[in-house]
Scaffold this motif. Structure first.
Motif, PDB file in Angstrom:
ATOM      1  N   CYS A 263       0.832  -1.204   0.000  1.00  0.00           N
ATOM      2  CA  CYS A 263       0.000   0.000   0.000  1.00  0.00           C
ATOM      3  C   CYS A 263       0.863   1.249   0.000  1.00  0.00           C
ATOM      4  CB  CYS A 263      -0.945   0.004   1.208  1.00  0.00           C
ATOM      5  SG  CYS A 263      -0.078   0.123   2.800  1.00  0.00           S
ATOM      6  N   THR A 264       0.223   2.384  -0.262  1.00  0.00           N
ATOM      7  CA  THR A 264       0.911   3.676  -0.248  1.00  0.00           C
ATOM      8  C   THR A 264       0.393   4.586   0.857  1.00  0.00           C
ATOM      9  OG1 THR A 264      -0.684   4.550  -1.857  1.00  0.00           O
ATOM     10  CG2 THR A 264       1.348   3.580  -2.735  1.00  0.00           C
ATOM     11  N   GLY A 265      -0.606   4.151   1.583  1.00  0.00           N
ATOM     12  CA  GLY A 265      -1.177   4.973   2.639  1.00  0.00           C
ATOM     13  C   GLY A 265      -2.216   4.211   3.423  1.00  0.00           C
ATOM     14  N   GLN A 266      -2.977   4.929   4.244  1.00  0.00           N
ATOM     15  CA  GLN A 266      -3.937   4.314   5.149  1.00  0.00           C
ATOM     16  C   GLN A 266      -5.237   3.957   4.440  1.00  0.00           C
ATOM     17  OE1 GLN A 266      -5.092   6.898   8.347  1.00  0.00           O
ATOM     18  NE2 GLN A 266      -6.042   5.278   9.555  1.00  0.00           N
ATOM     19  N   GLY A 267      -5.821   2.804   4.808  1.00  0.00           N
ATOM     20  CA  GLY A 267      -7.145   2.425   4.328  1.00  0.00           C
ATOM     21  C   GLY A 267      -7.144   1.621   3.042  1.00  0.00           C
ATOM     22  N   PRO A 268      -8.300   1.038   2.683  1.00  0.00           N
ATOM     23  CA  PRO A 268      -8.404   0.186   1.489  1.00  0.00           C
ATOM     24  C   PRO A 268      -8.294   0.967   0.185  1.00  0.00           C
ATOM     25  CG  PRO A 268     -10.572   0.511   2.489  1.00  0.00           C
ATOM     26  CD  PRO A 268      -9.577   1.091   3.428  1.00  0.00           C
ATOM     27  N   GLY A 269      -8.347   2.291   0.251  1.00  0.00           N
ATOM     28  CA  GLY A 269      -8.227   3.096  -0.954  1.00  0.00           C
ATOM     29  C   GLY A 269      -6.797   3.342  -1.385  1.00  0.00           C
ATOM     30  N   HIS A 270      -5.817   2.854  -0.605  1.00  0.00           N
ATOM     31  CA  HIS A 270      -4.406   3.058  -0.949  1.00  0.00           C
ATOM     32  C   HIS A 270      -3.673   1.743  -1.186  1.00  0.00           C
ATOM     33  CE1 HIS A 270      -5.363   6.992   0.913  1.00  0.00           C
ATOM     34  NE2 HIS A 270      -4.455   7.443   0.054  1.00  0.00           N
ATOM     35  N   CYS A 271      -4.432   0.697  -1.487  1.00  0.00           N
ATOM     36  CA  CYS A 271      -3.810  -0.602  -1.750  1.00  0.00           C
ATOM     37  C   CYS A 271      -3.114  -0.589  -3.118  1.00  0.00           C
ATOM     38  CB  CYS A 271      -4.852  -1.720  -1.738  1.00  0.00           C
ATOM     39  SG  CYS A 271      -5.700  -1.960  -0.154  1.00  0.00           S
ATOM     40  N   LYS A 272      -1.931  -1.203  -3.193  1.00  0.00           N
ATOM     41  CA  LYS A 272      -1.290  -1.420  -4.492  1.00  0.00           C
ATOM     42  C   LYS A 272      -2.014  -2.553  -5.219  1.00  0.00           C
ATOM     43  CE  LYS A 272       3.332   0.063  -3.029  1.00  0.00           C
ATOM     44  NZ  LYS A 272       4.740  -0.356  -2.825  1.00  0.00           N
ATOM     45  N   GLU A 273      -2.274  -3.635  -4.509  1.00  0.00           N
ATOM     46  CA  GLU A 273      -3.056  -4.751  -5.033  1.00  0.00           C
ATOM     47  C   GLU A 273      -3.963  -5.235  -3.916  1.00  0.00           C
ATOM     48  OE1 GLU A 273      -0.721  -7.851  -6.747  1.00  0.00           O
ATOM     49  OE2 GLU A 273       0.642  -6.468  -7.771  1.00  0.00           O
ATOM     50  N   CYS A 274      -4.965  -6.035  -4.294  1.00  0.00           N
ATOM     51  CA  CYS A 274      -5.911  -6.562  -3.301  1.00  0.00           C
ATOM     52  C   CYS A 274      -5.600  -8.021  -2.988  1.00  0.00           C
ATOM     53  CB  CYS A 274      -7.349  -6.455  -3.818  1.00  0.00           C
ATOM     54  SG  CYS A 274      -7.866  -4.781  -4.241  1.00  0.00           S
ATOM     55  N   TYR A 278     -10.903 -10.045  -2.980  1.00  0.00           N
ATOM     56  CA  TYR A 278     -11.212  -8.627  -3.085  1.00  0.00           C
ATOM     57  C   TYR A 278     -10.782  -8.117  -4.458  1.00  0.00           C
ATOM     58  CZ  TYR A 278     -12.229  -8.339   1.913  1.00  0.00           C
ATOM     59  OH  TYR A 278     -12.793  -8.508   3.150  1.00  0.00           O
ATOM     60  N   THR A 279     -11.416  -7.060  -4.907  1.00  0.00           N
ATOM     61  CA  THR A 279     -11.073  -6.480  -6.201  1.00  0.00           C
ATOM     62  C   THR A 279     -11.153  -4.960  -6.113  1.00  0.00           C
ATOM     63  OG1 THR A 279     -11.581  -6.496  -8.565  1.00  0.00           O
ATOM     64  CG2 THR A 279     -13.459  -6.512  -7.065  1.00  0.00           C
ATOM     65  N   LYS A 280     -10.404  -4.278  -6.989  1.00  0.00           N
ATOM     66  CA  LYS A 280     -10.430  -2.815  -6.996  1.00  0.00           C
ATOM     67  C   LYS A 280     -11.760  -2.343  -7.589  1.00  0.00           C
ATOM     68  CE  LYS A 280      -6.558  -0.835  -5.505  1.00  0.00           C
ATOM     69  NZ  LYS A 280      -5.535  -0.272  -6.389  1.00  0.00           N
ATOM     70  N   GLU A 281     -12.447  -1.495  -6.841  1.00  0.00           N
ATOM     71  CA  GLU A 281     -13.725  -0.949  -7.294  1.00  0.00           C
ATOM     72  C   GLU A 281     -13.833   0.480  -6.782  1.00  0.00           C
ATOM     73  OE1 GLU A 281     -18.229  -1.910  -6.107  1.00  0.00           O
ATOM     74  OE2 GLU A 281     -17.269  -3.573  -7.179  1.00  0.00           O
ATOM     75  N   SER A 282     -13.970   1.408  -7.703  1.00  0.00           N
ATOM     76  CA  SER A 282     -13.986   2.834  -7.359  1.00  0.00           C
ATOM     77  C   SER A 282     -12.738   3.225  -6.577  1.00  0.00           C
ATOM     78  CB  SER A 282     -15.244   3.181  -6.545  1.00  0.00           C
ATOM     79  OG  SER A 282     -16.415   2.897  -7.287  1.00  0.00           O
ATOM     80  N   GLY A 283     -11.619   2.622  -6.942  1.00  0.00           N
ATOM     81  CA  GLY A 283     -10.336   3.005  -6.355  1.00  0.00           C
ATOM     82  C   GLY A 283      -9.972   2.312  -5.067  1.00  0.00           C
ATOM     83  N   GLN A 284     -10.819   1.425  -4.541  1.00  0.00           N
ATOM     84  CA  GLN A 284     -10.443   0.743  -3.314  1.00  0.00           C
ATOM     85  C   GLN A 284     -10.825  -0.726  -3.360  1.00  0.00           C
ATOM     86  OE1 GLN A 284     -12.447   2.847  -0.161  1.00  0.00           O
ATOM     87  NE2 GLN A 284     -14.212   1.490  -0.221  1.00  0.00           N
ATOM     88  N   THR A 308     -18.985 -14.473   2.225  1.00  0.00           N
ATOM     89  CA  THR A 308     -18.294 -14.035   3.446  1.00  0.00           C
ATOM     90  C   THR A 308     -17.195 -13.068   3.034  1.00  0.00           C
ATOM     91  OG1 THR A 308     -16.714 -15.880   3.326  1.00  0.00           O
ATOM     92  CG2 THR A 308     -18.733 -16.249   4.593  1.00  0.00           C
ATOM     93  N   PRO A 309     -16.683 -12.250   3.939  1.00  0.00           N
ATOM     94  CA  PRO A 309     -15.623 -11.300   3.590  1.00  0.00           C
ATOM     95  C   PRO A 309     -14.408 -12.008   2.998  1.00  0.00           C
ATOM     96  CG  PRO A 309     -16.531 -10.759   5.735  1.00  0.00           C
ATOM     97  CD  PRO A 309     -17.111 -12.074   5.343  1.00  0.00           C
ATOM     98  N   GLY A 310     -14.163 -11.767   1.709  1.00  0.00           N
ATOM     99  CA  GLY A 310     -13.002 -12.336   1.045  1.00  0.00           C
ATOM    100  C   GLY A 310     -13.182 -13.766   0.592  1.00  0.00           C
TER     101      GLY A 310
END
Length: 351
Positions: A263-274, A278-284, A308-310
């Motif tokens: 990641c590059t920062g805090q939260g699911p919106g700063h992931c490099k990959e998932c 999980y998949t990238k959707e609207s940037g997170q 279930t989650p993931g």
């Protein structure tokens, strides 16, 4: 003026409480406390029991009460609690001296502490002096340690008079500045040390341009100390599962969101990959609902899919028996058995 505490009782208390005896306050401290209570007693008894409106009578009566033995007795009786053995012993031992001061010496020696603790009992010293002979502290009794430190033993019969400097000061008289401070005032009587800018280890003034040596985590650039951004280093300072956050003069490594692979920062919106599921959707990174995909996730006949989650789970509905190839009905529909909602997870014990 009061009944003495039996010596045997005092000895018993001493023997039963060895820990407390070892922690008894120093004689000067005890004397200070006693004088403070006496002064408070004087405040509490001032104009006591008056205020009826007859001013002339009150002034005449108050004048008698102010220096009376009755008032002294009221003050002395309030000095110690019934269980305060040390206080009671001290009062009983020196009650005659307190009475002499009250009746004959108060006007000549209005400072009870100075007369009683310093000159009479000789357990304390005047402010700015120390030790058995009440010598002047380093720097003199008026401004010990140049006003920038504490004199060891100040006001007591203990200590060696040396200076324990306040933050930012050093030297025998606390007139010099430590690293990270600069002299903002220095004359024959006063010395003032002021903190440097946080970017300076040594300085001659208050700004980052006054640094003569930069603090760790800062570097000299264009005549000023500027912060080093450790997060921009060629070799990242943090692990792959963390992101770097720059701070003034330092940095910190924080854990990536649990849905991230790097990641590059805090939260699911700063992931490099998932992570898988999980998949990238609207940037997170968001959960994939495997049960809603065109390709069925649960392949056995009659089997229900629960997201279930993931991930997801495949469970046979109630009234069906699980086999390797299918969910086989064990009781006829309509006999109290209702079809399950495939979007709702079954009870935990069924999973």
């Amino acid at each position: 003026m009061r009944d003495p505490v039996p010596a045997a009782l005092g000895l018993l208390v001493f023997l039963l409480l060895p820990g407390e005896a070892a922690q008894k306050p120093a004689p000067c401290e005890r004397c200070r406390e006693l004088v403070a209570k006496f002064n408070q007693g004087m405040v509490d008894t001032a104009k006591k029991n008056f205020g009826g409106g007859n001013t002339a009578w009150e002034e005449k009566t108050l004048s008698k009460y102010e220096f009376s033995e009755v008032r002294l007795l009221e003050i002395v009786e309030s000095l110690c609690g019934s269980s305060d053995f040390d206080c009671n012993s001290m009062v009983e031992e020196h009650e005659g001296q307190l009475e002499a001061w009250w009746l004959h010496l108060k006007k000549e020696h209005p400072d009870l502490f100075e007369w009683f603790c310093v000159k009479t009992l000789k357990v304390c010293c005047s402010p700015g002096t120390y030790g058995p002979d009440c010598l002047e502290c380093q720097g003199g009794s008026r401004r010990p340690c140049s006003g920038n430190g504490h004199c060891s033993g100040d006001g007591s019969r203990q200590g060696d008079g040396s200076c324990q400097c306040h933050v930012g000061y050093r030297g025998p008289l606390c007139t010099d500045c430590v690293d990270g401070y600069f002299s903002s005032l220095r004359n024959t009587t006063h010395s003032v040390c002021t903190a440097c800018d946080k970017s300076c280890n040594k300085c001659s003034g208050p700004t980052s341009r006054d640094c003569s040596q930069c603090e760790v985590g800062w570097v000299q650039e264009h005549d000023a100390c500027v912060d080093v951004d450790e997060c921009m280093a060629e070799t990242p300072p943090c692990s792959d599962a963390q992101y770097c956050q720059n701070l003034d003069g330092s940095f910190t490594c924080e854990d990536c969101d649990s849905t991230c692979v790097g990641c590059t920062g805090q939260g699911p919106g700063h992931c490099k990959e998932c992570i898988p599921g999980y998949t990238k959707e609207s940037g997170q990174c968001t959960d994939i609902d495997e049960c809603s995909l065109a390709e069925k996730a649960c392949m056995r006949k009659n089997e229900n899919c629960y997201n279930t989650p993931g991930s997801y789970v495949c469970v046979c509905p109630e009234g069906f028996e699980e086999t390797e190839e299918a969910c086989v009905q064990t009781q006829a529909m309509g006999n109290g058995v209702t079809e399950e909602d495939p979007t709702q997870l079954p009870p935990h014990e069924d999973l």
